[in-house]
Design a protein around this motif. Structure first.
Motif, PDB file in Angstrom:
ATOM      1  N   LEU A   1      56.543  -9.425  10.491  1.00  6.19           N
ATOM      2  CA  LEU A   1      57.367  -8.477  11.217  1.00  6.19           C
ATOM      3  C   LEU A   1      58.122  -7.531  10.290  1.00  6.19           C
ATOM      4  O   LEU A   1      59.027  -6.822  10.723  1.00  6.19           O
ATOM      5  CB  LEU A   1      58.357  -9.228  12.115  1.00  6.19           C
ATOM      6  CG  LEU A   1      57.695 -10.072  13.216  1.00  6.19           C
ATOM      7  CD1 LEU A   1      58.727 -10.952  13.916  1.00  6.19           C
ATOM      8  CD2 LEU A   1      56.990  -9.179  14.234  1.00  6.19           C
ATOM      9  N   VAL A   2      57.767  -7.539   8.999  1.00  6.07           N
ATOM     10  CA  VAL A   2      58.382  -6.663   8.016  1.00  6.07           C
ATOM     11  C   VAL A   2      57.284  -6.083   7.117  1.00  6.07           C
ATOM     12  O   VAL A   2      56.137  -6.531   7.150  1.00  6.07           O
ATOM     13  CB  VAL A   2      59.423  -7.416   7.161  1.00  6.07           C
ATOM     14  CG1 VAL A   2      60.645  -7.768   7.975  1.00  6.07           C
ATOM     15  CG2 VAL A   2      58.803  -8.671   6.555  1.00  6.07           C
TER      16      VAL A   2
ATOM     17  N   HIS B   1      49.114 -12.891  15.236  1.00  5.83           N
ATOM     18  CA  HIS B   1      50.347 -13.426  15.790  1.00  5.83           C
ATOM     19  C   HIS B   1      50.815 -12.561  16.954  1.00  5.83           C
ATOM     20  O   HIS B   1      50.895 -11.333  16.849  1.00  5.83           O
ATOM     21  CB  HIS B   1      51.427 -13.461  14.697  1.00  5.83           C
ATOM     22  CG  HIS B   1      52.612 -14.290  15.037  1.00  5.83           C
ATOM     23  ND1 HIS B   1      53.602 -13.858  15.895  1.00  5.83           N
ATOM     24  CD2 HIS B   1      52.984 -15.541  14.639  1.00  5.83           C
ATOM     25  CE1 HIS B   1      54.530 -14.789  16.001  1.00  5.83           C
ATOM     26  NE2 HIS B   1      54.188 -15.820  15.249  1.00  5.83           N
ATOM     27  N   SER B   2      51.161 -13.202  18.076  1.00 12.52           N
ATOM     28  CA  SER B   2      51.478 -12.448  19.289  1.00 12.52           C
ATOM     29  C   SER B   2      52.700 -11.542  19.116  1.00 12.52           C
ATOM     30  O   SER B   2      52.707 -10.402  19.588  1.00 12.52           O
ATOM     31  CB  SER B   2      51.706 -13.405  20.463  1.00 12.52           C
ATOM     32  OG  SER B   2      52.764 -14.313  20.183  1.00 12.52           O
ATOM     33  N   ARG B   3      53.743 -12.033  18.433  1.00  8.27           N
ATOM     34  CA  ARG B   3      54.927 -11.200  18.249  1.00  8.27           C
ATOM     35  C   ARG B   3      54.646 -10.037  17.296  1.00  8.27           C
ATOM     36  O   ARG B   3      55.190  -8.940  17.452  1.00  8.27           O
ATOM     37  CB  ARG B   3      56.089 -12.051  17.713  1.00  8.27           C
ATOM     38  CG  ARG B   3      56.598 -13.076  18.703  1.00  8.27           C
ATOM     39  CD  ARG B   3      57.089 -12.424  20.000  1.00  8.27           C
ATOM     40  NE  ARG B   3      58.300 -11.635  19.821  1.00  8.27           N
ATOM     41  CZ  ARG B   3      59.526 -12.056  20.096  1.00  8.27           C
ATOM     42  NH1 ARG B   3      59.712 -13.279  20.553  1.00  8.27           N
ATOM     43  NH2 ARG B   3      60.556 -11.272  19.920  1.00  8.27           N
ATOM     44  N   VAL B   4      53.817 -10.264  16.299  1.00 11.64           N
ATOM     45  CA  VAL B   4      53.425  -9.180  15.391  1.00 11.64           C
ATOM     46  C   VAL B   4      52.653  -8.109  16.151  1.00 11.64           C
ATOM     47  O   VAL B   4      52.887  -6.905  15.991  1.00 11.64           O
ATOM     48  CB  VAL B   4      52.594  -9.727  14.213  1.00 11.64           C
ATOM     49  CG1 VAL B   4      52.073  -8.577  13.346  1.00 11.64           C
ATOM     50  CG2 VAL B   4      53.425 -10.688  13.368  1.00 11.64           C
ATOM     51  N   LEU B   5      51.748  -8.542  17.007  1.00 12.79           N
ATOM     52  CA  LEU B   5      50.955  -7.596  17.793  1.00 12.79           C
ATOM     53  C   LEU B   5      51.838  -6.791  18.740  1.00 12.79           C
ATOM     54  O   LEU B   5      51.639  -5.577  18.913  1.00 12.79           O
ATOM     55  CB  LEU B   5      49.882  -8.344  18.572  1.00 12.79           C
ATOM     56  CG  LEU B   5      48.744  -8.935  17.730  1.00 12.79           C
ATOM     57  CD1 LEU B   5      47.948  -9.940  18.545  1.00 12.79           C
ATOM     58  CD2 LEU B   5      47.835  -7.836  17.197  1.00 12.79           C
ATOM     59  N   GLU B   6      52.821  -7.448  19.337  1.00 14.71           N
ATOM     60  CA  GLU B   6      53.734  -6.755  20.245  1.00 14.71           C
ATOM     61  C   GLU B   6      54.509  -5.669  19.507  1.00 14.71           C
ATOM     62  O   GLU B   6      54.622  -4.531  19.968  1.00 14.71           O
ATOM     63  CB  GLU B   6      54.697  -7.764  20.871  1.00 14.71           C
ATOM     64  CG  GLU B   6      55.709  -7.150  21.822  1.00 14.71           C
ATOM     65  CD  GLU B   6      56.682  -8.183  22.366  1.00 14.71           C
ATOM     66  OE1 GLU B   6      57.675  -7.788  23.005  1.00 14.71           O
ATOM     67  OE2 GLU B   6      56.468  -9.397  22.140  1.00 14.71           O
ATOM     68  N   GLN B   7      55.067  -6.029  18.337  1.00 17.93           N
ATOM     69  CA  GLN B   7      55.798  -5.045  17.543  1.00 17.93           C
ATOM     70  C   GLN B   7      54.885  -3.947  17.033  1.00 17.93           C
ATOM     71  O   GLN B   7      55.248  -2.770  16.993  1.00 17.93           O
ATOM     72  CB  GLN B   7      56.493  -5.746  16.368  1.00 17.93           C
ATOM     73  CG  GLN B   7      57.261  -4.799  15.454  1.00 17.93           C
ATOM     74  CD  GLN B   7      57.910  -5.521  14.303  1.00 17.93           C
ATOM     75  OE1 GLN B   7      59.020  -6.017  14.416  1.00 17.93           O
ATOM     76  NE2 GLN B   7      57.213  -5.598  13.177  1.00 17.93           N
ATOM     77  N   LEU B   8      53.676  -4.323  16.634  1.00 21.10           N
ATOM     78  CA  LEU B   8      52.710  -3.363  16.112  1.00 21.10           C
ATOM     79  C   LEU B   8      52.356  -2.316  17.161  1.00 21.10           C
ATOM     80  O   LEU B   8      52.306  -1.106  16.862  1.00 21.10           O
ATOM     81  CB  LEU B   8      51.457  -4.112  15.639  1.00 21.10           C
ATOM     82  CG  LEU B   8      50.331  -3.304  15.015  1.00 21.10           C
ATOM     83  CD1 LEU B   8      50.830  -2.472  13.848  1.00 21.10           C
ATOM     84  CD2 LEU B   8      49.224  -4.251  14.557  1.00 21.10           C
TER      85      LEU B   8
ATOM     86  N   VAL C   1      44.781  -1.633  18.898  1.00 19.11           N
ATOM     87  CA  VAL C   1      45.400  -2.815  18.297  1.00 19.11           C
ATOM     88  C   VAL C   1      44.666  -4.033  18.832  1.00 19.11           C
ATOM     89  O   VAL C   1      44.570  -4.223  20.052  1.00 19.11           O
ATOM     90  CB  VAL C   1      46.897  -2.898  18.624  1.00 19.11           C
ATOM     91  CG1 VAL C   1      47.474  -4.220  18.129  1.00 19.11           C
ATOM     92  CG2 VAL C   1      47.656  -1.729  18.002  1.00 19.11           C
ATOM     93  N   ALA C   2      44.133  -4.855  17.920  1.00 20.95           N
ATOM     94  CA  ALA C   2      43.301  -5.981  18.328  1.00 20.95           C
ATOM     95  C   ALA C   2      43.884  -7.298  17.827  1.00 20.95           C
ATOM     96  O   ALA C   2      44.380  -7.381  16.698  1.00 20.95           O
ATOM     97  CB  ALA C   2      41.880  -5.815  17.786  1.00 20.95           C
ATOM     98  N   GLN C   3      43.814  -8.320  18.672  1.00 28.16           N
ATOM     99  CA  GLN C   3      44.147  -9.673  18.225  1.00 28.16           C
ATOM    100  C   GLN C   3      42.905 -10.252  17.567  1.00 28.16           C
ATOM    101  O   GLN C   3      41.846 -10.347  18.191  1.00 28.16           O
ATOM    102  CB  GLN C   3      44.587 -10.542  19.397  1.00 28.16           C
ATOM    103  CG  GLN C   3      45.061 -11.925  18.969  1.00 28.16           C
ATOM    104  CD  GLN C   3      45.788 -12.667  20.079  1.00 28.16           C
ATOM    105  OE1 GLN C   3      45.644 -12.333  21.247  1.00 28.16           O
ATOM    106  NE2 GLN C   3      46.575 -13.669  19.725  1.00 28.16           N
TER     107      GLN C   3
END
Length: 386
Positions: free
Chosen positions: A182-183, A236-243, A279-281
């Protein structure tokens, strides 16, 4: 250095001299260079006491670097103390404030509160070291952030040579929600610099990034290198959301789904002003070669994703799958950037590439620093021929 490549060295990568960048404000620098990124991240963060100096471009980070206020190369510039000593009034300080904490990007997308406090406190200290008269403007700016609460997320804005910028929403903690993705980490900045200097690698091509993290590298490429399409990916789901949020924050539209992307990849339109973006998981261990082939990548990227044996093996595994995706076409090139924290990990990576039959070469280091990152960090980019 990483030693000789296990295969003949391909033609060297071309370098283009970029336009000179005019920096604004403080930037994000790592708070802990030893902290490992997560499987498929691309970022680094942290907040600590700043050392204000004349160095590089960015708005909002961990250790501030004031913008260069004079032209010419860094070696010929005066230090901040010298400029403050030579300045008789408050014009210089007002100029600094307008190009840092009062810059429109920072006002619209505020950096970390802790960072702003540290930056202004250090600037006040340097001012008072050469002037007995306090600066009302500086104290007023500091007062505005002293009582503010630190949110869980902040913004960082990076200036590009084109005059455009990349703004990212990032976590204020290096590790959050069980991930460091996330950074923004150093190698993402380093790879973005190289990409800006080598736009032909991406122009009118489709890029797939493995472990996009906060998205700095890909967004810089999308804004400066004119790719036909760009696929950000992470697991990572939270990374994808922020991305996804960062992609939208920078003015790009997202493809509705990866299935739609695969079924309608779109014609080659070099004249298009903006690339198609998705953006892909993507889990390196479970993704299949047909799933990867649906992206139709011409070039593959990854930054700061080497931090342990398991991750190295997973990365080489997904690269091997990608090497089989375009049997009837030219195989994609891949560029992997990393900070050399543990030489044994880097050696394992090159050894596994050799076992997988993937030739590699080390890309020559570039000298033009567009973004601030740790001076002592040793970084490298490997070009792989899949």
């Amino acid at each position: 250095m990483l030693g000789p490549a296990p295969s003949p060295t391909p033609a060297p990568c071309a370098r283009l001299e970029p336009p000179r960048i005019t920096a604004l404000l403080p930037l994000s620098l790592p708070g802990n260079a030893a902290a490992p990124p997560h499987h498929g991240a691309g970022g680094e963060s942290g907040c600590r006491a700043p050392a204000v100096g004349f160095r590089a471009p960015l708005l909002g980070g961990a250790r501030p670097a004031l913008l260069p206020l004079a032209g010419g190369r860094q070696g010929a510039r005066k230090s901040l103390e010298e400029k403050l000593r030579d300045s008789s009034g408050s014009e210089l300080l007002l100029d600094i404030l307008q190009k840092t904490v009062k810059h429109p990007l920072c006002v619209k997308h505020p950096p970390s509160v802790k960072y702003s406090r540290s930056f202004l406190s250090e600037l006040i200290r340097k001012h008072e070291a050469v002037h007995t008269e306090p600066s009302d403007e500086l104290y007023q700016a500091l007062a505005e952030v002293l009582t503010a609460e630190e949110p869980t997320h902040c913004h960082r804005s990076y200036l590009l040579p084109s005059g455009d910028s990349v703004t990212l929403c990032e976590s204020t903690a290096i590790v959050s929600h069980g991930t460091t993705g996330l950074v923004t980490w150093n190698a993402a900045l380093y790879l973005a610099e190289w990409a800006v200097e080598n736009p032909a690698v991406f122009t009118h091509r489709t890029a797939l990034e493995l472990g996009s993290g906060a998205g700095l590298t890909g967004l810089a490429i999308c804004k400066t290198c004119r790719p036909r399409a760009y696929v950000f990916s992470d697991c990572h789901s939270r990374v994808l959301e922020q991305l996804r949020g960062n992609v939208l924050l920078n003015g790009f539209s997202l493809e509705p789904s990866i299935d739609a992307w695969a079924q309608h990849p779109g014609p080659h339109t070099p004249e298009a002003e903006r690339p198609r973006v998705a953006v892909a998981q993507l889990d390196w261990d479970t993704v299949t070669a047909p799933q990867l082939a649906a992206f139709q990548p011409d070039v593959i990227l990854a930054a700061d994703v080497l931090y342990g044996p398991e991750t190295v093996l997973s990365l080489v595994g997904v690269l091997r799958k990608l090497s089989t995706c375009r049997k009837d076409q030219r195989a994609p090139d891949a560029y992997v950037a990393f900070t050399i924290r543990n030489p044994e990990t880097c050696q394992l990576f090159t050894t596994e590439l050799g076992r997988a039959g993937i030739p590699w070469e080390e890309v020559p280091r570039h000298n033009q620093k567009l973004f601030p990152y740790e001076e002592h960090s040793e970084m490298a980019i490997l070009k792989l021929t899949l």
